[in-house]
Design an enzyme around this catalytic site. Sequence first.
Site, mmCIF file in Angstrom:
data_model
loop_
_atom_site.group_PDB
_atom_site.id
_atom_site.type_symbol
_atom_site.label_atom_id
_atom_site.label_comp_id
_atom_site.label_asym_id
_atom_site.label_seq_id
_atom_site.Cartn_x
_atom_site.Cartn_y
_atom_site.Cartn_z
ATOM 1 N N ASP A 23 -2.803 -11.279 -1.220
ATOM 2 C CA ASP A 23 -3.198 -10.644 0.044
ATOM 3 C C ASP A 23 -4.697 -10.338 -0.055
ATOM 4 O O ASP A 23 -5.209 -10.076 -1.143
ATOM 5 C CB ASP A 23 -2.390 -9.346 0.190
ATOM 6 N N ASP B 187 -3.374 -12.880 4.994
ATOM 7 C CA ASP B 187 -4.649 -12.445 5.566
ATOM 8 C C ASP B 187 -5.835 -12.928 4.731
ATOM 9 O O ASP B 187 -6.989 -12.675 5.078
ATOM 10 C CB ASP B 187 -4.687 -10.918 5.759
ATOM 11 N N HIS C 194 0.802 -1.237 0.000
ATOM 12 C CA HIS C 194 0.000 0.000 0.000
ATOM 13 C C HIS C 194 0.833 1.287 0.000
ATOM 14 O O HIS C 194 0.279 2.361 -0.258
ATOM 15 C CB HIS C 194 -0.927 0.064 1.218
ATOM 16 N N HIS D 59 -6.211 -7.799 0.730
ATOM 17 C CA HIS D 59 -6.446 -6.398 0.350
ATOM 18 C C HIS D 59 -5.980 -6.116 -1.081
ATOM 19 O O HIS D 59 -5.081 -6.799 -1.583
ATOM 20 C CB HIS D 59 -5.713 -5.468 1.326
HETATM 21 C C1 TV7 Z 1 -0.536 -5.315 3.771
HETATM 22 N N1 TV7 Z 1 -8.036 -2.551 8.802
HETATM 23 C C2 TV7 Z 1 -2.321 -4.034 5.034
HETATM 24 C C3 TV7 Z 1 -3.782 -3.872 5.411
HETATM 25 C C4 TV7 Z 1 -4.086 -2.502 5.938
HETATM 26 C C5 TV7 Z 1 -5.501 -2.350 6.433
HETATM 27 C C6 TV7 Z 1 -7.374 -1.427 8.649
HETATM 28 C C7 TV7 Z 1 -7.194 -1.937 10.746
HETATM 29 C C8 TV7 Z 1 -6.786 -1.885 12.142
HETATM 30 C C9 TV7 Z 1 -5.760 -1.031 12.503
HETATM 31 C C10 TV7 Z 1 -5.330 -0.988 13.827
HETATM 32 C C11 TV7 Z 1 -5.969 -1.812 14.785
HETATM 33 C C12 TV7 Z 1 -7.372 -2.678 13.139
HETATM 34 C C13 TV7 Z 1 -8.874 -4.384 13.785
HETATM 35 C C14 TV7 Z 1 -7.958 -2.888 10.087
HETATM 36 C C15 TV7 Z 1 -10.126 3.295 7.572
HETATM 37 C C16 TV7 Z 1 -9.489 3.136 8.868
HETATM 38 C C17 TV7 Z 1 -10.070 2.195 9.886
HETATM 39 C C18 TV7 Z 1 -7.397 2.693 12.530
HETATM 40 C C19 TV7 Z 1 -7.810 1.805 13.678
HETATM 41 N N2 TV7 Z 1 -6.978 -2.636 14.421
HETATM 42 C C20 TV7 Z 1 -2.029 -5.245 4.148
HETATM 43 C C21 TV7 Z 1 -5.797 -0.937 6.814
HETATM 44 C C22 TV7 Z 1 -7.218 -0.743 7.342
HETATM 45 C C23 TV7 Z 1 -4.293 -0.143 14.244
HETATM 46 N N3 TV7 Z 1 -7.481 0.639 7.491
HETATM 47 O O1 TV7 Z 1 -2.745 -5.175 2.944
HETATM 48 C C24 TV7 Z 1 -3.891 -0.118 15.557
HETATM 49 O O2 TV7 Z 1 -8.366 -3.530 12.781
HETATM 50 O O3 TV7 Z 1 -9.689 0.428 7.288
HETATM 51 C C25 TV7 Z 1 -8.725 1.141 7.479
HETATM 52 C C26 TV7 Z 1 -8.826 2.643 7.703
HETATM 53 C C27 TV7 Z 1 -8.970 4.350 9.575
HETATM 54 C C28 TV7 Z 1 -7.924 3.979 10.615
HETATM 55 N N4 TV7 Z 1 -8.471 3.037 11.593
HETATM 56 C C29 TV7 Z 1 -9.025 1.820 10.940
HETATM 57 O O4 TV7 Z 1 -2.425 -6.437 4.780
HETATM 58 C C30 TV7 Z 1 0.406 -5.392 4.895
HETATM 59 N N5 TV7 Z 1 -6.860 -1.023 9.824
HETATM 60 C C31 TV7 Z 1 -5.551 -1.762 16.118
HETATM 61 C C32 TV7 Z 1 -4.526 -0.914 16.502
HETATM 62 ZN ZN ZN Z 2 -3.731 -7.322 3.568
HETATM 63 CA CA CA Z 3 -4.647 -8.748 -3.142
#
Ligand code: TV7
Ligand code: ZN
Ligand code: CA
Length: 395
Positions: free
Chosen positions: A190, A280, A155, A192
Amino acid sequence: SPSCGDDKKRRVCYYYDPGISTVDYGEGHVMVPHRVTMAHNLVAAYGMLGDMHRLRTAPATAAELADFHDEGYLALLQDLTPDGCGGDDGVGDMARARGIYAVEGKGGGRGVDNPVFDRLWDYCLRYSGGSLAAARALGSGTADIAINWSGGMHHACRGGARGFCYVNDIVLAIRELLAHFRRVLYVDIDVHHGDGVQAAFEASNRVMTVSFHQHGGGFFPGSGAVADVGKKGPGRYCALNVPVSVGIGDEEYHRLFEPIMARVMEVFQPEAVVLQCGADSLAGDRLGELNLTTRGHAQCVSFIRSFNLPLLLLGGGGYTINHVASCWCNETAVAIGKEIPNDIPKHGFDVFYKNQEYKLHYKLETKHLHRNRNTANSIDGIRMAAMENLSKLKL
Ligand code: TV7
Ligand code: ZN
Ligand code: CA
């Protein structure tokens, strides 16, 4: 062709930098770099280190990262420290503008995707150094398959962090491969969408990006519909997206993966392949909601391997860490072409595998699986739409 050459051994180079083992995204964060160490310890316990070449991995240099990333972003990334963003010198604001956030206190906040943590810069240099070294081993012909399970951060953007990724080691590795190979294929299993890699090569017809991912219902990042074939220009149709719904299992996944990838190989004719093996997409992941087994996931690796092209295997996501380690250990065996027993050998980390009954190929109860929202019709529709996109690819 996919049906021959499978039993042929491959020269496998394996990159593991113990320097990433203690990196910590912060209390409660779902991304745990230690899972790579767990995978490594399993690989060692199964006696596979002797079946691969292990070369010393040097961390990447800032100059190497600048081959893709914005200099201003790298300067910031290099300077960030957990206590350096709170003041009013503007560092915190600059970090936020690049997608990185300081986390207040310890474990108190709800968490952010891309926090500032101790040794962040060093971590980026190490996982990127592994992917670059692996790409060079393939470019020089030293290896047939090169592995870096700490890489696969798909990403990250040129000028900022996103989705737990700070530096896009995949883009760096592909750019290195382009110095040796005419066309490079990128495949991303992955859960995502591999948006950062797709965006980086959208204008090029020398790199084709193919991502399979969970799509819909607000699942991150939201891009990667089947109609997304890249922007107008020579790189159009060199981006292929295969979105699936919650709960897909091995059989249906492979009713997409195998015919689509076979066709991609025919029409794109790559000289090298990069496979991002984000774990994942496995059943029981903390973030992903698919139902793949370790065997179904590994089938993607053996299918791609069967084309006998220089192959770079990278990690990526994976949030149920015992599953991740099992998955990547098994896929290391697939790369080598070795059968390994399902019983996890006794080693310093075997306690982590207690709730999977010390089996590499863990089984989940039905209640821990997600209800399958895909139908035979929806799968056929996605495959046909993807094939239609592929038929428009003219090199
Ligand atoms: C490659 N999903 C990366 C995948 C990146 C996913 C997201 C979380 C998450 C973050 C945490 C956390 C989480 C239980 C899950 C819109 C938001 C929602 C932050 C909490 N628990 C790969 C990114 C994704 C961080 N982000 O492809 C700290 O889930 O959905 C979102 C964005 C805003 C930010 N918030 C989540 O697998 C390596 N994050 C607990 C602690
Ligand atoms: Zn992922
Ligand atoms: Ca993918």
